[in-house]
Design a protein around this motif. Structure first.
Motif, PDB file in Angstrom:
ATOM      1  N   SER A  79     -11.626 -11.983  18.696  1.00 28.98           N
ATOM      2  CA  SER A  79     -11.018 -11.036  19.362  1.00 28.98           C
ATOM      3  C   SER A  79      -9.322 -10.925  19.611  1.00 28.98           C
ATOM      4  CB  SER A  79     -11.599 -10.746  20.941  1.00 28.98           C
ATOM      5  OG  SER A  79     -12.855 -10.511  21.167  1.00 28.98           O
ATOM      6  N   HIS A  80      -8.879 -12.238  19.494  1.00 27.47           N
ATOM      7  CA  HIS A  80      -7.618 -12.455  19.710  1.00 27.47           C
ATOM      8  C   HIS A  80      -6.662 -13.144  18.626  1.00 27.47           C
ATOM      9  CE1 HIS A  80      -8.745 -11.342  23.660  1.00 27.47           C
ATOM     10  NE2 HIS A  80      -9.720 -12.179  23.865  1.00 27.47           N
ATOM     11  N   THR A  81      -6.644 -12.465  17.516  1.00 29.27           N
ATOM     12  CA  THR A  81      -5.698 -13.083  16.433  1.00 29.27           C
ATOM     13  C   THR A  81      -4.624 -11.830  16.065  1.00 29.27           C
ATOM     14  OG1 THR A  81      -6.863 -11.823  14.713  1.00 29.27           O
ATOM     15  CG2 THR A  81      -7.571 -14.044  15.298  1.00 29.27           C
ATOM     16  N   CYS A  82      -3.569 -12.285  15.410  1.00 29.43           N
ATOM     17  CA  CYS A  82      -2.685 -11.251  15.062  1.00 29.43           C
ATOM     18  C   CYS A  82      -3.164 -10.193  14.250  1.00 29.43           C
ATOM     19  CB  CYS A  82      -1.616 -11.862  14.576  1.00 29.43           C
ATOM     20  SG  CYS A  82      -0.370 -12.999  15.461  1.00 29.43           S
ATOM     21  N   ALA A  83      -4.294 -10.632  13.386  1.00 27.29           N
ATOM     22  CA  ALA A  83      -4.682  -9.270  12.743  1.00 27.29           C
ATOM     23  C   ALA A  83      -5.450  -8.296  13.619  1.00 27.29           C
ATOM     24  CB  ALA A  83      -5.985  -9.858  11.717  1.00 27.29           C
ATOM     25  N   HIS A  84      -6.274  -8.846  14.655  1.00 27.74           N
ATOM     26  CA  HIS A  84      -6.507  -7.830  15.638  1.00 27.74           C
ATOM     27  C   HIS A  84      -5.385  -6.800  16.345  1.00 27.74           C
ATOM     28  CE1 HIS A  84      -9.912 -10.851  15.901  1.00 27.74           C
ATOM     29  NE2 HIS A  84     -10.641  -9.745  15.943  1.00 27.74           N
ATOM     30  N   ARG A  85      -4.361  -7.658  16.690  1.00 29.85           N
ATOM     31  CA  ARG A  85      -3.401  -6.862  17.395  1.00 29.85           C
ATOM     32  C   ARG A  85      -2.598  -5.872  16.377  1.00 29.85           C
ATOM     33  NH1 ARG A  85      -5.815  -8.675  20.416  1.00 29.85           N
ATOM     34  NH2 ARG A  85      -5.208 -10.334  22.166  1.00 29.85           N
ATOM     35  N   VAL A  86      -2.744  -6.262  14.910  1.00 33.76           N
ATOM     36  CA  VAL A  86      -2.197  -5.280  14.130  1.00 33.76           C
ATOM     37  C   VAL A  86      -3.160  -4.215  14.078  1.00 33.76           C
ATOM     38  CG1 VAL A  86      -1.375  -4.745  11.802  1.00 33.76           C
ATOM     39  CG2 VAL A  86      -0.758  -6.789  12.850  1.00 33.76           C
ATOM     40  N   ASP A  87      -4.412  -4.414  14.075  1.00 33.59           N
ATOM     41  CA  ASP A  87      -5.323  -3.283  14.087  1.00 33.59           C
ATOM     42  C   ASP A  87      -4.901  -2.240  15.208  1.00 33.59           C
ATOM     43  OD1 ASP A  87      -6.887  -4.199  11.961  1.00 33.59           O
ATOM     44  OD2 ASP A  87      -8.327  -5.268  13.310  1.00 33.59           O
ATOM     45  N   GLU A  88      -4.770  -3.070  16.360  1.00 31.35           N
ATOM     46  CA  GLU A  88      -4.147  -2.101  17.620  1.00 31.35           C
ATOM     47  C   GLU A  88      -3.089  -1.483  17.340  1.00 31.35           C
ATOM     48  OE1 GLU A  88      -6.363  -5.430  20.602  1.00 31.35           O
ATOM     49  OE2 GLU A  88      -4.345  -4.821  20.705  1.00 31.35           O
ATOM     50  N   LEU A  89      -2.285  -2.037  16.872  1.00 32.88           N
ATOM     51  CA  LEU A  89      -0.894  -1.222  16.671  1.00 32.88           C
ATOM     52  C   LEU A  89      -0.920  -0.230  15.664  1.00 32.88           C
ATOM     53  CD1 LEU A  89       2.351  -1.242  17.066  1.00 32.88           C
ATOM     54  CD2 LEU A  89       2.419  -2.842  15.179  1.00 32.88           C
ATOM     55  N   GLU A  90      -2.025  -0.154  14.639  1.00 33.89           N
ATOM     56  CA  GLU A  90      -1.918   0.828  13.835  1.00 33.89           C
ATOM     57  C   GLU A  90      -2.618   2.006  14.336  1.00 33.89           C
ATOM     58  OE1 GLU A  90      -1.956  -1.503   9.305  1.00 33.89           O
ATOM     59  OE2 GLU A  90      -4.213  -1.032  10.357  1.00 33.89           O
ATOM     60  N   ARG A  91      -3.543   1.728  15.314  1.00 34.24           N
ATOM     61  CA  ARG A  91      -4.190   2.820  16.121  1.00 34.24           C
ATOM     62  C   ARG A  91      -3.120   3.517  17.008  1.00 34.24           C
ATOM     63  NH1 ARG A  91      -8.696  -1.082  16.162  1.00 34.24           N
ATOM     64  NH2 ARG A  91      -8.272  -1.738  18.420  1.00 34.24           N
ATOM     65  N   ILE A  92      -2.188   2.858  17.510  1.00 34.76           N
ATOM     66  CA  ILE A  92      -1.314   3.265  18.339  1.00 34.76           C
ATOM     67  C   ILE A  92      -0.397   4.231  17.504  1.00 34.76           C
ATOM     68  CG2 ILE A  92       0.826   3.049  19.606  1.00 34.76           C
ATOM     69  CD1 ILE A  92      -0.642   0.365  20.790  1.00 34.76           C
ATOM     70  N   CYS A  93      -0.118   3.971  16.292  1.00 33.00           N
ATOM     71  CA  CYS A  93       0.811   4.693  15.315  1.00 33.00           C
ATOM     72  C   CYS A  93       0.047   5.979  14.927  1.00 33.00           C
ATOM     73  CB  CYS A  93       1.162   3.823  13.958  1.00 33.00           C
ATOM     74  SG  CYS A  93       2.172   2.347  14.321  1.00 33.00           S
ATOM     75  N   GLN A  94      -1.228   5.776  14.707  1.00 31.13           N
ATOM     76  CA  GLN A  94      -1.964   7.102  14.399  1.00 31.13           C
ATOM     77  C   GLN A  94      -1.872   7.875  15.625  1.00 31.13           C
ATOM     78  OE1 GLN A  94      -5.671   5.198  13.353  1.00 31.13           O
ATOM     79  NE2 GLN A  94      -5.308   5.388  11.179  1.00 31.13           N
ATOM     80  N   GLU A  95      -2.216   7.433  16.705  1.00 32.32           N
ATOM     81  CA  GLU A  95      -1.969   8.274  18.014  1.00 32.32           C
ATOM     82  C   GLU A  95      -0.708   8.736  17.960  1.00 32.32           C
ATOM     83  OE1 GLU A  95      -2.284   7.683  22.885  1.00 32.32           O
ATOM     84  OE2 GLU A  95      -3.190   6.164  21.351  1.00 32.32           O
ATOM     85  N   LEU A  96       0.315   8.309  17.529  1.00 31.15           N
ATOM     86  CA  LEU A  96       1.686   8.816  17.513  1.00 31.15           C
ATOM     87  C   LEU A  96       2.161   9.779  16.400  1.00 31.15           C
ATOM     88  CD1 LEU A  96       3.953   5.654  18.539  1.00 31.15           C
ATOM     89  CD2 LEU A  96       3.650   7.705  19.966  1.00 31.15           C
ATOM     90  N   GLY A  97       1.017   9.974  15.454  1.00 31.74           N
ATOM     91  CA  GLY A  97       0.983  10.825  14.518  1.00 31.74           C
ATOM     92  C   GLY A  97       1.471  10.329  12.985  1.00 31.74           C
ATOM     93  N   LEU A  98       1.577   8.981  12.996  1.00 40.54           N
ATOM     94  CA  LEU A  98       2.030   8.336  11.729  1.00 40.54           C
ATOM     95  C   LEU A  98       0.754   8.268  10.977  1.00 40.54           C
ATOM     96  CD1 LEU A  98       4.204   5.366  12.904  1.00 40.54           C
ATOM     97  CD2 LEU A  98       4.844   7.379  11.710  1.00 40.54           C
ATOM     98  N   LYS A  99       0.893   8.651   9.718  1.00 37.02           N
ATOM     99  CA  LYS A  99      -0.467   8.578   8.649  1.00 37.02           C
ATOM    100  C   LYS A  99      -0.630   7.058   8.110  1.00 37.02           C
ATOM    101  CE  LYS A  99      -0.021  13.277   7.447  1.00 37.02           C
ATOM    102  NZ  LYS A  99       0.148  14.274   6.308  1.00 37.02           N
ATOM    103  N   VAL A 100      -1.022   6.119   8.827  1.00 30.56           N
ATOM    104  CA  VAL A 100      -0.831   4.637   8.856  1.00 30.56           C
ATOM    105  C   VAL A 100      -1.962   4.329   7.422  1.00 30.56           C
ATOM    106  CG1 VAL A 100      -1.767   2.453   9.403  1.00 30.56           C
ATOM    107  CG2 VAL A 100      -0.656   4.269  11.021  1.00 30.56           C
ATOM    108  N   LYS A 101      -3.073   5.060   7.155  1.00 35.13           N
ATOM    109  CA  LYS A 101      -3.730   4.405   6.312  1.00 35.13           C
ATOM    110  C   LYS A 101      -3.519   5.093   4.824  1.00 35.13           C
ATOM    111  CE  LYS A 101      -8.089   4.090   8.734  1.00 35.13           C
ATOM    112  NZ  LYS A 101      -9.661   4.555   9.128  1.00 35.13           N
ATOM    113  N   ALA A 102      -2.953   6.376   4.943  1.00 32.69           N
ATOM    114  CA  ALA A 102      -2.528   6.900   3.757  1.00 32.69           C
ATOM    115  C   ALA A 102      -1.276   6.121   3.416  1.00 32.69           C
ATOM    116  CB  ALA A 102      -2.261   8.300   3.937  1.00 32.69           C
TER     117      ALA A 102
END
Length: 376
Positions: free
Chosen positions: A344-367
Motif C-alpha cells: 500500500s505505501h510505495t512511491c509507485a502507489h503514490r504515483v498511481d494516486e497522482l495520475e488519478r488526480i490528474c485524470q480528475e483534473l482533465g489530463l489525459k494521463v494514459k494516452a
C-alpha cells in the motif's frame, strides 16, 4: 506527461526529510515514461549545508543510488517561467518555496493551460498558520496534502477550493531489506534530527532513557543536536553518528536489531493520521519498529502487527526487551510491516494516486503516458 517540479532540493537531504519521497516520485514518474524536470533554488539552505559540511563528493555518491538524478538551479532574477513551463502538463510546487515564487507561478498559471498543484508535506499549516496563509494559491488548481487533517485545514481556511490527501511513502528501489551480517553492530539504531525542541522530552522518555536503563548498544544519526542533547547521548552510552545520507539508511538498518519512531509533538497533538516518512522507511527495510504514541487516524498501518506501540517509557523498555529476546516475534513484526509497505505505501502507489488526480483534473494521463513510452 511533461511534469515540472519546484522543490527546495532533490540533491540534498541535509535536514530535509522530504527528499526521500520527492526523489522516489521523480524516479517513478520517469520510469513510467513521463518527462520530468526539477527546479531548485541555487542558494537553498539544505544543499549549502551539505556542501559546506561534507563536500561535493556527496553529490557524486548520490548518483550511485539515483543514477541520472538531476536538477535545474535558478535564482529569482533569472527564472524565466515562460521558457520553463511552455509545454508543461502538470506543475507541482512544494511548500518549502518562497511566498513570492509560489505567487509568481500562480500568476503564470492564470495565463496558461497546465494544471498547477501545491504540495504540503509539513506541520506548518498548524504551527505557523499565518505564514502558510500568506501563500497565494488563487490560481492553483488544488493542494496535495500529506494527511487528511492538513487537507481539511486548507479547505476550512479557504486557502484552496480543491485538495487531496497524498501521503508520503517509501521509495522501495532504495529502501528495502539488505542482507544482515552474522554479527550486528548494535541493538538499536535511530535516524532522525533533534529539531527545534519539538520532542525533547519524548526523545528522553522513549529513546535515551530506555537505552541507558537497558544497557543497549545504540547509535543515533541526525543533525542539529545541541550540546545538551549530545551530552545526554554520551551519558546514556549512545554513539552519535552525525548526518547520515538518506539513501544509506537502509544499509544502516540492516546492521541493527530494532529501531524506534518518536514523532514530533505537533504531529501527536494536532495532526492525527500523519506518521511522517520515518515509519515508511523503517518498515520498508524490514527492521522491527517500536513507536511512541501517535493516532493512526487514517488506518495506514495495523499497530501491534506492523509495529509495536509504547505508551510510556516503561512500555518502551518492555517492547524493546520483547523484540531483542524473542526472535520469532521480531521477525513476525518485520515481515508484517514490510508486506504492508509493499502492498500500500510505495512511491509507485503514490504515483498511481497522482495520475488519478490528474485524470480528475482533465489530463489525459494514459494516452500521454503511452505516447511517451512509444517514443522512448
Amino acid at each position: 506527461m511533461n511534469i515540472v517540479l519546484f522543490y527546495h532540493s532533490i540533491l540534498s537531504d541535509w535536514n530535509h526529510g522530504n527528499a526521500h519521497f520527492l526523489r522516489g516520485i521523480v524516479r517513478e514518474l520517469q520510469q513510467r515514461g513521463h518527462q520530468v524536470q526539477v527546479f531548485e533554488p541555487q542558494d537553498g539552505w539544505s544543499l549549502q549545508n551539505l556542501l559546506e559540511g561534507y563536500g561535493p563528493e556527496k553529490l557524486d555518491e548520490l548518483q550511485h543510488y539515483y543514477p541520472g538524478i538531476s536538477t535545474n538551479f535558478y535564482t529569482a532574477d533569472t527564472l524565466n517561467l515562460d521558457a520553463v513551463l511552455h509545454d508543461a502538463d502538470l506543475v507541482l510546487v512544494h511548500e518549502w518555496n518562497d511566498h513570492a515564487l509560489v505567487k509568481r507561478i500562480g500568476e503564470h498559471r492564470s495565463r496558461s493551460r497546465y494544471q498547477l498543484l501545491f504540495h504540503d508535506t509539513h506541520h506548518r499549516a498548524v504551527t505557523e498558520r499565518e505564514s502558510m496563509a500568506r501563500y497565494d494559491l488563487t490560481h492553483y488548481d488544488g493542494v496535495l496534502a500529506f494527511g487528511q487533517v492538513i487537507r481539511d485545514l486548507y479547505l476550512q481556511q479557504g486557502w484552496t477550493t480543491r485538495a487531496w490527501t497524498w501521503h508520503e511513502a517509501a521509495d522501495t528501489s532504495v529502501f528495502y531489506p539488505h542482507p544482515r551480517p552474522a554479527t550486528y553492530d548494535g541493538d538499536l539504531i535511530w535516524i532522525g534530527n533533534w529539531g527545534d525542541e519539538e520532542r525533547t522530552a519524548e526523545l528522553h522518555e522513549f529513546l535515551i532513557n530506555p537505552v541507558k536503563e537497558l544497557g543497549l548498544r545504540a547509535k543515533i544519526y541526525g543533525v542539529r543536536y545541541p550540546e545538551h542533547a549530545l551530552k545526554s547521548l554520551q551519558d546514556a552510552g549512545i554513539e552519535y553518528g552525525g548526518w547520515l545520507p538518506n539513501y544509506k539508511a537502509a544499509e544502516e538498518f540492516a546492521r541493527y536489531r530494532v529501531t524506534v519512531h518518536v514523532p514530533r509533538r505537533p504531529y501527536v497533538e494536532a495532526l492525527p493520521g500523519i506518521p511522517t516518512i520515518r515509519p515508511f522507511e523503517a518498515l520498508a527495510c524490514g527492521i522491527p519498529l517500536i513507536s511512541s504514541p501517535w493516532d493512526d487516524a487514517e488506518h495506514l498501518f495495523t499497530p501491534g502487527q506492523d509495529f509495536l506501540v509504547a505508551r510510556t517509557g516503561t512500555e518502551m523498555k518492555q517492547c524493546l526487551h520483547t523484540v531483542l529476546t524473542d526472535e520469532a516475534r521480531a521477525q513476525q513484526l518485520a515481515a508484517h510491516g514490510l508486506e504492508t509497505i509493499r502492498r500500500s505505501h510505495t512511491c509507485a502507489h503514490r504515483v498511481d494516486e497522482l495520475e488519478r488526480i490528474c485524470q480528475e483534473l482533465g489530463l489525459k494521463v494514459k494516452a500521454l503516458k503511452k505516447a511517451a513510452i512509444a517514443e522512448s
